[in-house]
Design an enzyme around this catalytic site. Structure first.
Site, mmCIF file in Angstrom:
data_model
loop_
_atom_site.group_PDB
_atom_site.id
_atom_site.type_symbol
_atom_site.label_atom_id
_atom_site.label_comp_id
_atom_site.label_asym_id
_atom_site.label_seq_id
_atom_site.Cartn_x
_atom_site.Cartn_y
_atom_site.Cartn_z
ATOM 1 N N TYR A 26 0.790 -1.230 0.000
ATOM 2 C CA TYR A 26 0.000 0.000 0.000
ATOM 3 C C TYR A 26 0.824 1.284 0.000
ATOM 4 C CZ TYR A 26 -3.697 -3.280 1.115
ATOM 5 O OH TYR A 26 -4.576 -4.330 1.083
ATOM 6 N N HIS A 103 -8.614 1.500 -5.962
ATOM 7 C CA HIS A 103 -7.852 0.579 -5.112
ATOM 8 C C HIS A 103 -6.373 0.885 -5.288
ATOM 9 C CE1 HIS A 103 -11.350 -1.822 -4.171
ATOM 10 N NE2 HIS A 103 -11.681 -1.726 -5.450
#
Length: 150
Positions: A26, A103
């Site tokens: 991430y 995302h």
């Protein structure tokens, strides 16, 4: 700031942990970093921008409901709710506000349970796997679309 359009950013569960949660997947920026950057980009584009992150599905649903009539576009990273939440899907269907699903990671290159989205077929578009840049691309696309069609 009063802008011509109002864009709402919604972030789902565990995104408040960005910066420390699996940075190899991430990235190292925090959600506050991302929201600050996007807020500045929205300001430069002349749009009103608001944000909510919640780990609670009902809070996201309530915010979607309250967006009806005062929000022109939604950017949403539903996180894990992507794969589980018929309720978020129904809320987005109900308000009929166009949205882009975002995302950070490429969900299609991850575990099989992450491949399905309850939202993608309703979205104007889906951006995944481009990290933090995906948020900026989504904002730019929303502004362009609103400017073109309004």
């Amino acid at each position: 700031m009063a802008g011509k359009f109002h864009i709402l950013l919604l972030n789902g569960p565990n995104l408040n942990m960005l910066g420390t949660r699996e940075p190899d997947i991430y990235g190292s920026l925090t959600l506050d970093d991302i929201v600050s950057k996007l807020s500045e980009e929205a300001h430069q584009s002349g749009v009103k921008f608001s944000h909510l992150q919640s780990n609670a599905e009902f809070e996201l649903i309530n915010r979607i409901h309250s967006a009806q009539g005062n929000t022109d576009f939604i950017l949403i990273n539903p996180a894990a709710f992507t794969h589980t939440s018929v309720a978020l899907r129904d809320a987005l269907l109900t308000v009929k506000i166009p949205f882009i699903e975002i995302h950070l990671s490429n969900v299609h290159a991850r575990e099989p349970f992450r491949h399905h989205s309850y939202l993608s077929d309703l979205a104007v578009g889906v951006i995944c796997g481009l990290g933090v840049d995906g948020y900026s691309f989504a904002l730019q696309a929303a502004v362009n679309r609103l400017s073109k069609f309004n």
